[in-house]
Design a protein around this motif. Structure first.
Motif, mmCIF file in Angstrom:
data_model
loop_
_atom_site.group_PDB
_atom_site.id
_atom_site.type_symbol
_atom_site.label_atom_id
_atom_site.label_comp_id
_atom_site.label_asym_id
_atom_site.label_seq_id
_atom_site.Cartn_x
_atom_site.Cartn_y
_atom_site.Cartn_z
ATOM 1 N N UNK A 95 0.837 -1.194 0.000
ATOM 2 C CA UNK A 95 0.000 0.000 0.000
ATOM 3 C C UNK A 95 0.874 1.247 0.000
ATOM 4 N N UNK A 96 0.398 2.269 -0.708
ATOM 5 C CA UNK A 96 1.080 3.551 -0.731
ATOM 6 C C UNK A 96 0.041 4.660 -0.840
ATOM 7 N N UNK A 97 0.385 5.835 -0.332
ATOM 8 C CA UNK A 97 -0.474 7.016 -0.407
ATOM 9 C C UNK A 97 0.200 8.005 -1.352
ATOM 10 N N UNK A 98 -0.478 8.321 -2.459
ATOM 11 C CA UNK A 98 0.082 9.218 -3.470
ATOM 12 C C UNK A 98 -1.043 9.972 -4.170
ATOM 13 N N UNK A 99 -0.643 10.964 -4.966
ATOM 14 C CA UNK A 99 -1.610 11.704 -5.768
ATOM 15 C C UNK A 99 -1.721 11.031 -7.133
ATOM 16 N N UNK A 100 -2.946 10.741 -7.535
ATOM 17 C CA UNK A 100 -3.190 10.039 -8.783
ATOM 18 C C UNK A 100 -2.971 10.978 -9.964
ATOM 19 N N UNK A 101 -2.213 10.487 -10.931
ATOM 20 C CA UNK A 101 -1.963 11.241 -12.150
ATOM 21 C C UNK A 101 -2.083 10.338 -13.351
ATOM 22 N N UNK A 102 -1.743 10.882 -14.505
ATOM 23 C CA UNK A 102 -1.810 10.118 -15.746
ATOM 24 C C UNK A 102 -0.714 10.617 -16.675
ATOM 25 N N UNK A 103 -0.113 9.682 -17.405
ATOM 26 C CA UNK A 103 0.901 10.038 -18.393
ATOM 27 C C UNK A 103 0.780 9.063 -19.554
ATOM 28 N N UNK A 104 0.568 9.585 -20.738
ATOM 29 C CA UNK A 104 0.394 8.759 -21.934
ATOM 30 C C UNK A 104 -0.704 7.708 -21.753
ATOM 31 N N UNK A 105 -1.775 8.107 -21.094
ATOM 32 C CA UNK A 105 -2.913 7.222 -20.915
ATOM 33 C C UNK A 105 -2.741 6.161 -19.845
ATOM 34 N N UNK A 106 -1.652 6.195 -19.117
ATOM 35 C CA UNK A 106 -1.398 5.219 -18.045
ATOM 36 C C UNK A 106 -1.388 5.955 -16.711
#
Length: 143
Positions: A95-106
């Motif tokens: 488990x990890x706590x992070x901010x969700x992002x997107x790069x090249x559709x992933x």
């Protein structure tokens, strides 16, 4: 940033007094002794009790978003995660706590501390979002 499971919200908390006046964080203002209502932290922090969990944060990878080592985050599993939200995710069995992002559709998990790299998922790797972080509770220094 590892997280420790604290459990599901089991019952409503004790409502506490909420004062009508606001406290000044700039110039001091006269205090008022008028209690406006009672407020439960559950009412303030929990939208979906059956889907809400508390997790204790370990590490400082999210410090620039105000999430510090030892804080408790409120995680709602019923919310749909969107880019920009802080999430608790399962990556490679941890488990990890992070901010969700997107790069090249992933999907990408962004740290909020330049000392930590973003987590880019490789081909064939899947991201499982455990829930969306809705609130963070931490003690102030000296308390």
């Amino acid at each position: 940033m590892p997280v420790t499971f604290l459990g599901r919200l089991a019952r409503p908390s004790q409502p506490l007094p909420l004062f009508l006046c606001r406290v000044s964080a700039g110039f001091p203002s006269p205090a008022e002794d008028h209690v406006d209502a009672n407020l439960s932290l559950d009412d303030l922090c929990v939208q979906h009790p059956a889907a809400t969990f508390f997790l204790r944060v370990r590490g400082d990878s999210m410090r620039d978003l105000g999430i510090f080592d030892g804080d408790i985050v409120v995680v709602d599993r019923s919310l749909n995660p969107r880019v920009g939200m802080v999430v608790v995710a399962l990556v490679n069995g941890a488990f990890t706590c992070k901010q969700l992002g997107s790069h090249d559709g992933r999907p990408v998990l962004h740290a909020a501390n330049p000392a930590y790299p973003d987590i880019h998922l490789g081909e064939g790797e899947e991201l499982e979002v455990f829930g969306v972080v809705t609130n963070c509770i931490h003690r102030l220094p000296g308390v």
